[in-house]
Design an enzyme around this catalytic site. Structure first.
Site, mmCIF file in Angstrom:
data_model
loop_
_atom_site.group_PDB
_atom_site.id
_atom_site.type_symbol
_atom_site.label_atom_id
_atom_site.label_comp_id
_atom_site.label_asym_id
_atom_site.label_seq_id
_atom_site.Cartn_x
_atom_site.Cartn_y
_atom_site.Cartn_z
ATOM 1 N N HIS A 284 -12.469 -13.752 1.880
ATOM 2 C CA HIS A 284 -13.629 -12.916 1.578
ATOM 3 C C HIS A 284 -14.789 -13.745 1.023
ATOM 4 O O HIS A 284 -15.945 -13.507 1.385
ATOM 5 C CB HIS A 284 -13.241 -11.809 0.603
ATOM 6 C CG HIS A 284 -12.201 -10.879 1.161
ATOM 7 N ND1 HIS A 284 -11.680 -9.838 0.441
ATOM 8 C CD2 HIS A 284 -11.584 -10.837 2.374
ATOM 9 C CE1 HIS A 284 -10.787 -9.196 1.190
ATOM 10 N NE2 HIS A 284 -10.705 -9.792 2.357
ATOM 11 N N GLU B 170 -10.105 -13.115 -2.969
ATOM 12 C CA GLU B 170 -9.420 -13.534 -1.730
ATOM 13 C C GLU B 170 -10.197 -14.666 -1.067
ATOM 14 O O GLU B 170 -11.414 -14.580 -0.885
ATOM 15 C CB GLU B 170 -9.299 -12.351 -0.772
ATOM 16 C CG GLU B 170 -8.747 -12.789 0.585
ATOM 17 C CD GLU B 170 -8.334 -11.636 1.478
ATOM 18 O OE1 GLU B 170 -7.738 -10.660 0.970
ATOM 19 O OE2 GLU B 170 -8.603 -11.716 2.695
ATOM 20 N N ASP C 223 -5.462 -13.263 -3.738
ATOM 21 C CA ASP C 223 -5.072 -13.127 -2.328
ATOM 22 C C ASP C 223 -5.306 -14.458 -1.630
ATOM 23 O O ASP C 223 -6.450 -14.870 -1.397
ATOM 24 C CB ASP C 223 -5.880 -12.013 -1.641
ATOM 25 C CG ASP C 223 -5.279 -10.633 -1.881
ATOM 26 O OD1 ASP C 223 -4.287 -10.548 -2.636
ATOM 27 O OD2 ASP C 223 -5.809 -9.655 -1.317
ATOM 28 N N ASP D 132 -13.277 -11.604 9.829
ATOM 29 C CA ASP D 132 -12.155 -11.725 8.890
ATOM 30 C C ASP D 132 -10.912 -12.247 9.620
ATOM 31 O O ASP D 132 -10.316 -11.539 10.423
ATOM 32 C CB ASP D 132 -11.908 -10.321 8.327
ATOM 33 C CG ASP D 132 -10.787 -10.282 7.320
ATOM 34 O OD1 ASP D 132 -10.333 -11.351 6.885
ATOM 35 O OD2 ASP D 132 -10.375 -9.166 6.970
ATOM 36 N N GLU E 5 -10.929 -6.126 -5.818
ATOM 37 C CA GLU E 5 -11.017 -7.135 -4.748
ATOM 38 C C GLU E 5 -12.314 -6.966 -3.968
ATOM 39 O O GLU E 5 -12.530 -5.950 -3.316
ATOM 40 C CB GLU E 5 -9.799 -6.979 -3.822
ATOM 41 C CG GLU E 5 -9.810 -7.930 -2.644
ATOM 42 C CD GLU E 5 -8.560 -7.783 -1.773
ATOM 43 O OE1 GLU E 5 -7.570 -7.172 -2.228
ATOM 44 O OE2 GLU E 5 -8.594 -8.270 -0.636
ATOM 45 N N ASP F 259 -7.951 -13.967 8.258
ATOM 46 C CA ASP F 259 -6.632 -13.838 7.623
ATOM 47 C C ASP F 259 -5.641 -14.912 8.080
ATOM 48 O O ASP F 259 -4.493 -14.615 8.421
ATOM 49 C CB ASP F 259 -6.025 -12.443 7.919
ATOM 50 C CG ASP F 259 -6.618 -11.385 7.017
ATOM 51 O OD1 ASP F 259 -6.965 -11.694 5.861
ATOM 52 O OD2 ASP F 259 -6.738 -10.224 7.457
ATOM 53 N N ASP G 263 2.136 1.782 3.468
ATOM 54 C CA ASP G 263 2.996 0.780 4.118
ATOM 55 C C ASP G 263 4.432 1.276 4.038
ATOM 56 O O ASP G 263 5.282 0.940 4.853
ATOM 57 C CB ASP G 263 2.960 -0.575 3.392
ATOM 58 C CG ASP G 263 1.595 -1.232 3.435
ATOM 59 O OD1 ASP G 263 0.802 -0.895 4.326
ATOM 60 O OD2 ASP G 263 1.332 -2.082 2.558
ATOM 61 N N ASP H 248 -2.108 -12.901 1.516
ATOM 62 C CA ASP H 248 -2.672 -11.779 2.265
ATOM 63 C C ASP H 248 -3.232 -12.349 3.567
ATOM 64 O O ASP H 248 -4.424 -12.586 3.685
ATOM 65 C CB ASP H 248 -3.768 -11.085 1.443
ATOM 66 C CG ASP H 248 -4.308 -9.859 2.160
ATOM 67 O OD1 ASP H 248 -3.745 -9.487 3.207
ATOM 68 O OD2 ASP H 248 -5.301 -9.268 1.681
ATOM 69 N N LYS I 92 -15.269 -7.962 -1.051
ATOM 70 C CA LYS I 92 -15.387 -8.468 0.323
ATOM 71 C C LYS I 92 -16.807 -8.167 0.782
ATOM 72 O O LYS I 92 -17.319 -7.084 0.498
ATOM 73 C CB LYS I 92 -14.354 -7.767 1.221
ATOM 74 C CG LYS I 92 -14.243 -8.333 2.624
ATOM 75 C CD LYS I 92 -13.095 -7.669 3.395
ATOM 76 C CE LYS I 92 -12.967 -8.265 4.787
ATOM 77 N NZ LYS I 92 -11.870 -7.658 5.554
ATOM 78 N N HIS J 273 0.887 -1.172 0.000
ATOM 79 C CA HIS J 273 0.000 0.000 0.000
ATOM 80 C C HIS J 273 0.923 1.219 0.000
ATOM 81 O O HIS J 273 2.003 1.170 0.609
ATOM 82 C CB HIS J 273 -0.816 0.093 1.288
ATOM 83 C CG HIS J 273 -1.817 -0.991 1.497
ATOM 84 N ND1 HIS J 273 -1.548 -2.125 2.201
ATOM 85 C CD2 HIS J 273 -3.111 -1.089 1.112
ATOM 86 C CE1 HIS J 273 -2.625 -2.886 2.250
ATOM 87 N NE2 HIS J 273 -3.586 -2.279 1.584
ATOM 88 N N MET K 184 2.750 -6.040 -7.015
ATOM 89 C CA MET K 184 1.441 -5.374 -6.941
ATOM 90 C C MET K 184 1.531 -4.177 -5.993
ATOM 91 O O MET K 184 2.231 -4.227 -4.985
ATOM 92 C CB MET K 184 0.406 -6.385 -6.427
ATOM 93 C CG MET K 184 -0.993 -5.857 -6.219
ATOM 94 S SD MET K 184 -1.289 -5.135 -4.602
ATOM 95 C CE MET K 184 -2.025 -6.524 -3.730
HETATM 96 C C1 GCO Z 1 -8.569 -6.938 3.967
HETATM 97 C C2 GCO Z 1 -8.078 -6.904 2.544
HETATM 98 C C3 GCO Z 1 -6.813 -6.139 2.351
HETATM 99 C C4 GCO Z 1 -6.511 -5.858 0.887
HETATM 100 C C5 GCO Z 1 -5.364 -4.912 0.755
HETATM 101 C C6 GCO Z 1 -4.884 -4.777 -0.649
HETATM 102 O O1 GCO Z 1 -9.424 -7.775 4.255
HETATM 103 O O2 GCO Z 1 -8.125 -6.129 4.774
HETATM 104 O O3 GCO Z 1 -7.939 -8.220 2.102
HETATM 105 O O4 GCO Z 1 -5.757 -6.846 2.959
HETATM 106 O O5 GCO Z 1 -6.243 -7.033 0.207
HETATM 107 O O6 GCO Z 1 -5.763 -3.669 1.228
HETATM 108 O O7 GCO Z 1 -5.766 -4.086 -1.401
HETATM 109 MN MN MN Z 2 -6.927 -8.966 0.417
HETATM 110 MN MN MN Z 3 -8.859 -9.664 3.438
#
Ligand code: GCO
Ligand code: MN
Ligand code: MN
Length: 393
Positions: free
Chosen positions: A226, A223, A251, A261, A187, A263, A63, A293, A189, A60, A94
């Site tokens: 998601h 992802e 992702d 969420d 992307e 991850d 970041d 991710d 979600k 990002h 990316m």
């Molecule tokens: C989340 C998202 C993020 C995006 C990231 C890249 O659930 O927070 O998956 O991790 O993938 O902002 O665009």
């Molecule tokens: Mn993501």
């Molecule tokens: Mn995510």
């Protein structure tokens, strides 16, 4: 015959594994607790990931560059990061914009009701695109973290879609004008951090893309977590994206259904689904990054972060080896063949409509009771796959 590194599941840059700076750089903080470890800096991340066999990272804007950095600070940070990438043979595959952390985006970025917020989001994204181009990123991701609502009285859902379309169209023109070699990946979600997000699934974006001015520049970044949050089959979502020529990025992580969420480390929950996913990616010839991710568990200290990164890549490679075993398994292949009835004559009929063909098809003597006597042996097939994954085949 597999090479040694394939048998040992040691990744190389040819495997194209990438990690977001925010993934291994996660501090362990969550909505209920403070950080539990000191996150590595972007330069440290590059230095630590390279020897593990990663191909690159994704970033990002913030970041790397603090949101309030001066131009001189920005340039210095970018230079240092580029040096680290060069020294360690890593790439930025990316880039993306953070349109969710700052309070200005509390009610959305491109879909906000406030024209000044929308203009600022465009400005920030153009700068993010410039940064991505400078770092060599060929993919730019759009994740609309705050593009949603808790209170649907606040805006007409059609306006949200229209505003998002205008923004993507504008930014496509920007990339063309700048002559950047860059494509966009959207992307989806379903929720989190907003109560509901617009474009909740990959399928929603696949439909939306066709309404853009430059659909050829825009694909999706599905992802695992998601689609699982929405209770959907990720393998199917990715299949549709691939079939449409729209899988520009992916992702990888993991997620229990019906939860917040999570991850989780790739393949740590849904082994069977992730096996089919890896099979699809490998068999389709997808040549984009295998991007993780995910976040290390909050209970890990600094060293555990690299266990997490190693685990993501290793599980992918093990599943890839299982795909080869599936393809080479004569019993599995036999059950699959038996479950399929090919009939080139009939298939040719259904492929292209003419009024004559339709008439012939309507008159064909197709006996449904006879047809239904043929049964696929999917109980056997599924058990064979389970045994293959459990390592007893
Ligand atoms: C989340 C998202 C993020 C995006 C990231 C890249 O659930 O927070 O998956 O991790 O993938 O902002 O665009
Ligand atoms: Mn993501
Ligand atoms: Mn995510």
């Amino acid at each position: 015959m597999s090479t040694k590194s394939q048998r040992d599941y040691v990744p190389t840059s040819a495997d194209r594994f990438t990690f977001g700076l925010w993934t291994v750089g996660n501090s362990g903080a969550d909505p209920f607790g403070t950080r539990t470890r000191v996150p590595p800096t972007p330069v440290e991340i590059v230095r630590r990931l390279a020897p593990l066999g990663a191909y690159g990272v994704s970033v990002h804007d913030n970041d790397l560059v603090p949101i309030d950095a001066t131009v001189a600070e920005r340039d210095r940070v970018v230079r240092e990061f580029q040096t680290a990438l060069r020294d360690h043979g890593m790439v930025v595959a990316m880039a993306t914009t953070n349109l969710f952390t700052d309070p200005v985006f509390a009610d959305g970025a491109f879909t906000s009701n406030d024209a000044q917020v929308r203009a600022y989001a465009l400005q920030k994204t153009m700068r993010g695109i410039d940064l991505g181009a400078e770092l060599g990123a060929k993919i730019f991701v759009f994740w609309g973290g705050r593009e949603g609502t808790e209170c649907d009285a606040s805006k007409d859902a059609r306006d949200a879609v229209r505003r998002f379309r205008e923004a993507v169209n504008f930014l496509c023109e920007y990339v063309r004008h700048q002559r950047y070699e860059m494509r966009f990946a959207l992307e989806a979600k379903p929720n989190e951090p907003r109560g509901d997000l617009y474009f909740p699934t990959t399928g929603a974006y696949l439909g939306f893309i066709q309404t853009l001015d430059h659909p050829e520049m825009v694909g999706v970044n599905p992802e695992v977590a998601h689609e699982h949050m929405a209770g959907l089959n990720f393998y199917h979502a990715v299949g549709q994206a691939l079939e449409a020529g729209k899988l520009f990025h992916i992702d990888l992580n993991d997620q229990l259904f019906g939860r917040y969420d999570q991850d989780l480390r790739f393949g740590s929950v849904s082994l069977k689904s992730m096996f089919y996913l890896v099979k699809l990616l490998e068999e389709s010839g997808y040549d984009g990054p295998r991007h993780f991710d995910a976040h290390p568990y909050r209970s890990e200290a600094e060293e555990g972060v690299w266990d997490f990164a190693r685990g993501c890549m290793r599980t992918y490679l093990i599943l890839r080896e299982k795909v080869r075993a599936f393809q080479a398994d004569t019993e599995i292949q036999m059950v699959l063949r038996e479950a399929t009835r090919d009939d080139p004559g009939l298939e040719a009929l259904g492929r292209r409509f003419t009024p004559e063909v339709a008439e012939r098809l309507k008159r064909l003597p197709l006996d449904r009771i006879e047809i239904a006597k043929r049964r696929p042996h999917y109980e056997r097939l599924d058990q064979l796959v389970v045994e293959l994954l459990l390592g007893v085949r």
